[in-house]
Design a protein around this motif. Sequence first.
Motif, mmCIF file in Angstrom:
data_model
loop_
_atom_site.group_PDB
_atom_site.id
_atom_site.type_symbol
_atom_site.label_atom_id
_atom_site.label_comp_id
_atom_site.label_asym_id
_atom_site.label_seq_id
_atom_site.Cartn_x
_atom_site.Cartn_y
_atom_site.Cartn_z
ATOM 1 N N GLU A 124 12.676 -4.007 93.330
ATOM 2 C CA GLU A 124 11.748 -3.994 94.360
ATOM 3 C C GLU A 124 12.173 -5.030 95.469
ATOM 4 O O GLU A 124 12.193 -4.786 96.625
ATOM 5 C CB GLU A 124 10.416 -4.488 93.646
ATOM 6 N N ASP A 143 15.315 -3.759 97.228
ATOM 7 C CA ASP A 143 14.902 -2.635 98.171
ATOM 8 C C ASP A 143 14.231 -2.892 99.353
ATOM 9 O O ASP A 143 14.528 -2.624 100.726
ATOM 10 C CB ASP A 143 13.937 -1.446 97.455
ATOM 11 N N THR A 144 13.403 -4.078 99.370
ATOM 12 C CA THR A 144 12.759 -4.646 100.279
ATOM 13 C C THR A 144 13.608 -5.461 101.345
ATOM 14 O O THR A 144 13.551 -5.345 102.617
ATOM 15 C CB THR A 144 11.700 -5.663 99.780
ATOM 16 N N ASP A 146 16.841 -4.912 101.533
ATOM 17 C CA ASP A 146 17.698 -3.909 102.505
ATOM 18 C C ASP A 146 16.948 -3.415 103.564
ATOM 19 O O ASP A 146 17.631 -3.266 104.650
ATOM 20 C CB ASP A 146 17.916 -2.850 101.489
ATOM 21 N N ARG A 147 15.644 -3.378 103.692
ATOM 22 C CA ARG A 147 14.977 -3.011 104.681
ATOM 23 C C ARG A 147 14.702 -3.902 105.713
ATOM 24 O O ARG A 147 14.653 -3.874 106.860
ATOM 25 C CB ARG A 147 13.497 -2.434 104.454
ATOM 26 N N ASP A 148 14.779 -5.382 105.094
ATOM 27 C CA ASP A 148 14.355 -6.466 106.032
ATOM 28 C C ASP A 148 15.537 -7.113 106.727
ATOM 29 O O ASP A 148 15.534 -8.230 107.405
ATOM 30 C CB ASP A 148 13.563 -7.470 105.491
#
Length: 442
Positions: A293, A296-297, A299-301
């Motif tokens: 979690e 993945d967060t 990588d998006r931010d």
Amino acid sequence: MIATEYDNTLAALRRRCDTDDAPGALSLALDLTWYWQMLGRTSDAAHWLGKALAVPGSGPTAERDCAHAIYLLNRGDARPVPATGETADARAGILELADRLLAHPELPGPYGALAALPLAFLQAERTQGRRTTPAIIERLADGDDVWLAGLARLFRAQFTENAGELDRTRTDVEAALACFRQVGDFWGRSETLPLRARLRQYDGDLDGALADLREARSLAAEFGALSLADTVFGDLRWIDLHIRRGDTDLVIGLIDSARQRLLNARAPAMRLLVDAWEAGFLVRLGELDRARELLDTADRDLPDDIPFPGDHARTLLGTARAAFRLRTGDPTGAQKALVTAHAAALRTRDLPVLALVAVHTAALADALGLHHHAAVRLGAASRLRGTHDRTDPQVHDLTQSARAALGADSFAAAYAEGWELDHATAAAEARPARLSRDRRAR
């Protein structure tokens, strides 16, 4: 104390700017630079140096160049970012300023030293890793001014630590501490002790490292509140130490504390650094759902153009992702994550950061059954950081695995093969893509 009269001092600086007193405004702003530096007040430094530099009537001088350099460094223009368009022009201007300042026979005042080291790092980037400490730092280190000698020794220690030359780092750390003790400078000692703590961690002296960090924290409390960035970087040093000591509960508490500090702050790179440390820690604990979690967060931010410490965050996130992939049985995904981490580490031009990638590449080699290559990469990692790391849990586990597979003598020979490389060859050995070649040659 400056803190007591800070508002009055700023009022005087504002008046000098408003009345077009260019020399007076520049002089007072430069006198404040070390106060801003000590407390991490980068926004104040950028704002007031910018206003002082904008006052008309001041011709080119070494003082003005120093003010301009410190202004740019505090504004963030000199941080490593992609060199495109307007940014490339700004970087060219900074490098021209660096050339001019560092060639000056004697920079004025303590603020001259404050401008010199960051610009020297920028010069080192341009020379493709050929690192030479600037002459101004060398002169100050051997000069008669004890405080400036301590400062120069500290700067040089940071420079050589970044370059994986830890024998020189050790000498300068002890010399800097002696100078700062002699003049009674709490700030200088609080800045130097964490570097000695890191050296002690490498050497296996975790109690000594703990004592150094405690003393640094106590000294820092004597001269005022630290900036958010300095506080969080301090949290990360404590997290690293307690991971090495096996203090799981303390690590979790420190991570939570760092997150609370960053809750409402506009500091995406700092948050991502904390994410990366926590993700790597959770992977070691086997808490893979939470680690996934976080990764993945993150990588998006993580935007492409995030400034310092963006590439450090990318490296740490890449190595944490690789560790996660290995724990979930996906060596191909781990290699892909390490390729990204290796590219980011190269951009930092920070050899201890590149050493971290080499260690994780050794972990991938170990998972693939390439135990000789794992041992070589552990040695290469030590060459990059400049010393053997005797307390890192991952290094310990990989050493045990490779030694068990190879035997003590063969492991020692393979490790020595990596340790005896020069920095450039060790950096090449850290490339994750080389494992594909090694598997074919098996």
